[in-house]
Scaffold this active site. Structure first.
Site, PDB file in Angstrom:
ATOM      1  N   ASP A  88       0.852  -1.200   0.000  1.00  0.00           N
ATOM      2  CA  ASP A  88       0.000   0.000   0.000  1.00  0.00           C
ATOM      3  C   ASP A  88       0.882   1.241   0.000  1.00  0.00           C
ATOM      4  O   ASP A  88       2.051   1.185   0.373  1.00  0.00           O
ATOM      5  CB  ASP A  88      -0.960   0.009   1.201  1.00  0.00           C
ATOM      6  CG  ASP A  88      -0.251   0.148   2.546  1.00  0.00           C
ATOM      7  OD1 ASP A  88       0.824  -0.466   2.728  1.00  0.00           O
ATOM      8  OD2 ASP A  88      -0.760   0.868   3.418  1.00  0.00           O
ATOM      9  N   GLU A 158       0.023  -0.863   5.968  1.00  0.00           N
ATOM     10  CA  GLU A 158       1.106  -0.286   6.764  1.00  0.00           C
ATOM     11  C   GLU A 158       0.930   1.217   6.909  1.00  0.00           C
ATOM     12  O   GLU A 158       1.110   1.787   7.982  1.00  0.00           O
ATOM     13  CB  GLU A 158       2.469  -0.590   6.128  1.00  0.00           C
ATOM     14  CG  GLU A 158       3.654  -0.403   7.083  1.00  0.00           C
ATOM     15  CD  GLU A 158       4.152   1.028   7.193  1.00  0.00           C
ATOM     16  OE1 GLU A 158       4.865   1.323   8.154  1.00  0.00           O
ATOM     17  OE2 GLU A 158       3.819   1.879   6.332  1.00  0.00           O
TER      18      GLU A 158
END
Ligand code: BES
Ligand code: MN
Ligand code: MN
Length: 463
Positions: A88, A158
């Site tokens: 991500d 994250e």
């Protein structure tokens, strides 16, 4: 190892093209609009793992974004390295400051990257870096030189606090069983000065809301008689630091580890040019806690920063208004042995005490995480040191970083293993900023170094 390095040389161009393709997927975890793209990126990573030859690959659903898990067992008696990374990325805004669109990667030369750098959101943090591991694995596996078992855990949350990763780790302890964790999601000092990250700061992230009158008011009719929540919030925020740059929250420094003089000296011996640091940022003066150097302020000392602030009218032109509300997002970077939840409570109590009766205050937690420090005398560290020395021709320096990867502390706690933070980015690569980039030199250096690491680690571990 020779076959592996030859394989890497032979497939350089393809590796790069594959990374560019992954960078074209806008896997922005913070924005629900991109949920489908986040999933697409997970599937792409999984496909790459399969094509690289990883035996078992699964896109594991969570209550948030999926986790890509991979496992390749050469021989159960060999050591197992678990690679962690995240696919991500941060939102790209402010869009207008990008010189090329964030999800249309281009390669451009820069001062720090004379061989070229890939400009795209996620190029350095962390798609480019996690992809080095996929390609290093492919090269080792297809050359028949894989020295150990390798597992992959590549998450998609994250950048928003890894909310579902802890639960996944606890529920999959057996599957994740390993001898160590290897992460490339940090930086080196310079392409000529390799380093290994030996510490990460922890984090407490929260939001504050200050409410004054029950509606926006005419600032002429009411101004001067009713407390303005934006004015008040500004005063409250200003009161969070004293003149010495210290955080004023009572008890905030109580648990802060006092770092030994010798360690501080070693830290400050690292090459660091304050003038070029300031020039790179276009600031004429630095700021921070008195009595500490810039390197110390960004590693062994905590920090408090407003990440965003809003309230009232921010559109075109002027609107005379005394706003009803003002808000801010605030983060605190923590160092050993501070505790994220304890810090949140201290902040809340203090912030509430700063508010005059004319306003109401709400403090809401977001996410947090513990700081982490890794030893420099472990077998894991020594293997990383040796590997980087092979490819950079220079022994890497240990360096604590100011950033956070909150899950690292949890890995130690749940999986009971050590982590090596062998990142290859540069602090000047503009992660989280417009025009994020990742040097081609760094991308390939990572792919070349990882096989050396796995070999050395397997050797040392077997002894
Ligand atoms: N890769 C970074 C952390 C980092 C960057 C460590 C540079 C060391 C050097 C990571 O993706 C990140 O941005 N972490 C967040 C925390 C997270 C909870 C949003 C951070 O540090 O702000
Ligand atoms: Mn990262
Ligand atoms: Mn990040």
């Amino acid at each position: 190892m020779n076959n592996t390095q030859a394989f890497i040389r032979e497939h350089r161009q393809r590796f790069l093209e594959e990374l560019l393709e992954l960078l074209r997927i806008p896997s922005i975890s913070a924005d629900p609009k991109y949920k489908g793209d986040v999933r697409k990126a997970a599937e792409k990573v999984a496909d790459h793992l399969k094509n690289a030859g990883v035996q078992e690959v699964e896109v594991c659903p969570t209550n948030g974004h999926p986790i890509v898990f991979g496992s390749h067992v050469v021989d159960p008696s060999l050591p197992t390295v678990l690679v962690y990374g995240h696919y991500d990325v941060q939102p790209p805004d402010p869009m207008e400051l990008w010189e090329s669109p964030p999800f249309e990667p281009v390669i451009k030369k820069t001062k720090k990257h004379p061989d070229g750098a890939i400009f795209a959101r996620g190029s350095c943090d962390d798609k480019g870096q996690l992809f080095m591991h996929v390609k290093a694995f492919e090269a080792l596996h297809k050359s028949g030189e894989l020295p150990c078992n390798v597992k992959f855990m590549i998450e998609g949350e994250e950048e928003v606090g890894s909310e579902h990763l802890g639960k996944f780790c606890k529920a999959n302890k057996k599957r994740l069983a390993c001898d160590m964790i290897l992460i490339s999601d940090t930086s080196i000092i310079d392409n000529k000065v390799p380093s290994i990250t030996t510490g990460l700061r922890g984090l407490t992230y929260l939001e504050v809301e200050v409410t004054g009158p029950n509606r926006d008011l005419h600032s002429g009719v009411y101004g001067g008689a009713v407390a303005n929540p934006v004015n008040i919030l500004a005063q409250m925020i200003a009161a969070l630091h004293d003149k010495k740059g210290r955080i004023t929250i009572p008890g905030f420094y109580d648990d802060v580890e006092v770092v030994r003089k010798s360690e501080r000296k070693a830290m400050n011996d690292a090459p660091f040019d304050e003038k070029s640091y300031m020039k790179d940022l276009s600031v004429d003066q630095l700021w921070g806690e008195k009595g500490y150097t810039t390197l110390e302020r960004t590693s062994i000392r905590p920090a408090l920063d407003v990440n965003g602030i809003w309230g009232g009218y921010i559109g075109e032109g002027a609107k005379t208004v005394l706003p009803s509300k003002a808000c801010a997002k605030i983060s605190m970077r923590l160092v050993p042995n501070q505790d994220s939840q304890k810090v949140f409570k201290m902040f809340k109590k203090h912030f509430e005490s700063l508010a005059p009766k004319s306003v109401k205050v709400k403090v809401t937690p977001h996410h947090g995480g513990a700081p982490a420090v890794t030893p420099t005398d472990s077998l894991e560290y020594r293997a990383a040191e040796w590997a980087m020395e092979q490819t950079f021709g220079k022994k890497p320096l240990p360096q604590r970083s100011g950033g956070s990867i909150p899950i690292v502390a949890l890995f130690e706690e749940v999986l009971k293993v050590k982590t090596v933070l062998m990142g290859f980015g540069l602090n000047s690569d503009a992660i989280h900023s417009p025009n994020e980039h990742f040097g081609l030199f760094n991308f390939y250096k990572g792919i070349e170094t990882i096989p050396y690491f796995l070999h050395r680690y397997s050797q040392l571990k077997a002894k």
